[in-house]
Design a protein around this motif. Structure first.
Motif, PDB file in Angstrom:
ATOM      1  N   GLN A  63      -8.440  34.375 -19.395  1.00  0.00           N
ATOM      2  CA  GLN A  63      -9.712  34.212 -20.498  1.00  0.00           C
ATOM      3  C   GLN A  63     -10.582  33.243 -19.919  1.00  0.00           C
ATOM      4  O   GLN A  63     -11.748  33.326 -19.977  1.00  0.00           O
ATOM      5  N   PHE A  64      -9.925  31.969 -19.390  1.00  0.00           N
ATOM      6  CA  PHE A  64     -10.941  30.964 -18.910  1.00  0.00           C
ATOM      7  C   PHE A  64     -10.539  30.583 -17.459  1.00  0.00           C
ATOM      8  O   PHE A  64     -10.058  29.534 -17.354  1.00  0.00           O
ATOM      9  N   VAL A  65     -11.251  31.546 -16.573  1.00  0.00           N
ATOM     10  CA  VAL A  65     -10.677  31.024 -15.049  1.00  0.00           C
ATOM     11  C   VAL A  65     -11.691  29.973 -14.401  1.00  0.00           C
ATOM     12  O   VAL A  65     -13.036  30.129 -14.820  1.00  0.00           O
ATOM     13  N   ILE A  66     -11.161  28.970 -14.037  1.00  0.00           N
ATOM     14  CA  ILE A  66     -12.092  27.856 -13.604  1.00  0.00           C
ATOM     15  C   ILE A  66     -12.526  28.381 -12.202  1.00  0.00           C
ATOM     16  O   ILE A  66     -11.661  28.558 -11.158  1.00  0.00           O
ATOM     17  N   ASP A  67     -13.881  28.594 -11.925  1.00  0.00           N
ATOM     18  CA  ASP A  67     -14.563  28.964 -10.797  1.00  0.00           C
ATOM     19  C   ASP A  67     -14.456  27.818  -9.598  1.00  0.00           C
ATOM     20  O   ASP A  67     -14.817  26.699  -9.925  1.00  0.00           O
ATOM     21  N   VAL A  68     -14.226  28.335  -8.464  1.00  0.00           N
ATOM     22  CA  VAL A  68     -13.835  27.005  -7.443  1.00  0.00           C
ATOM     23  C   VAL A  68     -14.714  27.707  -6.212  1.00  0.00           C
ATOM     24  O   VAL A  68     -14.830  28.861  -6.252  1.00  0.00           O
ATOM     25  N   HIS A  69     -15.129  26.845  -5.349  1.00  0.00           N
ATOM     26  CA  HIS A  69     -15.752  27.036  -4.215  1.00  0.00           C
ATOM     27  C   HIS A  69     -14.815  27.330  -3.108  1.00  0.00           C
ATOM     28  O   HIS A  69     -13.833  26.928  -2.976  1.00  0.00           O
ATOM     29  N   PRO A  70     -15.307  27.931  -2.027  1.00  0.00           N
ATOM     30  CA  PRO A  70     -14.284  28.609  -0.929  1.00  0.00           C
ATOM     31  C   PRO A  70     -13.791  27.378  -0.160  1.00  0.00           C
ATOM     32  O   PRO A  70     -12.464  27.368   0.112  1.00  0.00           O
ATOM     33  N   GLU A  71     -14.602  26.339  -0.071  1.00  0.00           N
ATOM     34  CA  GLU A  71     -14.097  25.140   0.956  1.00  0.00           C
ATOM     35  C   GLU A  71     -13.561  23.962  -0.230  1.00  0.00           C
ATOM     36  O   GLU A  71     -13.056  22.789   0.366  1.00  0.00           O
ATOM     37  N   GLU A  72     -13.648  24.050  -1.464  1.00  0.00           N
ATOM     38  CA  GLU A  72     -13.190  23.182  -2.422  1.00  0.00           C
ATOM     39  C   GLU A  72     -11.806  22.768  -2.415  1.00  0.00           C
ATOM     40  O   GLU A  72     -10.822  23.709  -2.505  1.00  0.00           O
ATOM     41  N   GLU A  73     -11.438  21.551  -2.250  1.00  0.00           N
ATOM     42  CA  GLU A  73      -9.930  21.236  -2.073  1.00  0.00           C
ATOM     43  C   GLU A  73      -9.413  21.097  -3.697  1.00  0.00           C
ATOM     44  O   GLU A  73     -10.084  20.729  -4.733  1.00  0.00           O
ATOM     45  N   LEU A  74      -8.246  21.877  -4.076  1.00  0.00           N
ATOM     46  CA  LEU A  74      -7.635  21.725  -5.136  1.00  0.00           C
ATOM     47  C   LEU A  74      -6.441  20.918  -5.408  1.00  0.00           C
ATOM     48  O   LEU A  74      -5.921  20.870  -4.266  1.00  0.00           O
ATOM     49  N   ALA A  75      -6.499  20.063  -6.524  1.00  0.00           N
ATOM     50  CA  ALA A  75      -5.369  19.253  -6.856  1.00  0.00           C
ATOM     51  C   ALA A  75      -5.177  19.014  -8.059  1.00  0.00           C
ATOM     52  O   ALA A  75      -6.183  19.231  -9.129  1.00  0.00           O
ATOM     53  N   TRP A  76      -3.954  19.347  -8.673  1.00  0.00           N
ATOM     54  CA  TRP A  76      -3.684  19.072 -10.151  1.00  0.00           C
ATOM     55  C   TRP A  76      -2.166  18.672 -10.517  1.00  0.00           C
ATOM     56  O   TRP A  76      -1.396  18.949  -9.425  1.00  0.00           O
ATOM     57  N   ALA A  77      -1.904  17.898 -11.444  1.00  0.00           N
ATOM     58  CA  ALA A  77      -0.501  17.464 -11.559  1.00  0.00           C
ATOM     59  C   ALA A  77      -0.482  17.436 -13.210  1.00  0.00           C
ATOM     60  O   ALA A  77      -1.361  16.991 -13.774  1.00  0.00           O
TER      61      ALA A  77
END
Length: 190
Positions: A63-77
């Motif tokens: 329902q709420f997909v977070i749009d990210v850019h192709p070269e964006e680094e992802l990090a989550w904890a």
């Protein structure tokens, strides 16, 4: 020549040009669109509603997909994961024991495989895995779909403690290292 003679000549020319022409019986234009069968339309509507009512039990929401850019680094904890643990994950110091490649798949297929993969990895007590989602540099300028969905799903998954984009040798921003929660099983010594 006078005006009446010109009109008479034009009328005669018109009659000659339209000789043998029959008046049309239907005064509606054919747009070329196929006619829709009401029974077929009703059937399509019923199938569409059935598809929407299918309930996923995996707990992952689109329902709420977070749009990210192709070269964006992802990090989550998740709450409780120490910063040092996340740094070790990001630097590749925690070895991954399993890997799955999702890029090129449909969102539904990738979702099913991701859920099964994480379920299997936690069942056999794998600590860290790599998920390749790709970057999908799209020609139409839109955000990468699969990368955005994986980013959102991993945040929701109850077995995921943290994730971060991989080192370039392991896929860079087209892959993520995922730190998984482990269950303490009876008889385990560590």
């Amino acid at each position: 020549m006078n005006q009446d003679q010109d009109d008479a000549d034009e009328l005669e020319l018109f009659r000659q040009a339209t000789q043998g022409v029959r008046p049309i019986q239907v005064d509606q234009a054919d747009t070329g669109k196929p006619r829709v069968d009401p029974a077929q339309l009703q059937s399509r509507r019923a199938r569409a509603v059935e598809g929407k009512q299918a309930i996923r039990v995996d707990g992952l929401s689109d329902q709420f997909v977070i749009d990210v850019h192709p070269e964006e680094e992802l990090a989550w904890a998740a709450n409780g994961v120490q910063d040092g643990q996340l740094r070790r994950l990001k630097s590749g110091q925690i070895p991954f024991d399993g890997s799955i490649d999702l890029h090129g798949m449909t969102v539904d297929r990738a979702r099913d495989l991701l859920w099964e993969f994480i379920d299997e990895a936690t069942r056999i007590e794998v600590r860290c895995v790599r998920i390749t989602h790709g970057k999908a540099q799209r020609k139409d300028g839109r955000k990468p779909i699969l990368k955005s969905h994986v980013n959102t799903w991993l945040r929701q998954h109850p077995k995921v403690l943290a994730f971060t984009s991989c080192l370039p040798r392991h896929g860079g921003t087209g892959s993520v290292y995922v730190l998984l929660r482990r269950e303490m099983l009876e008889g385990r010594d560590d």
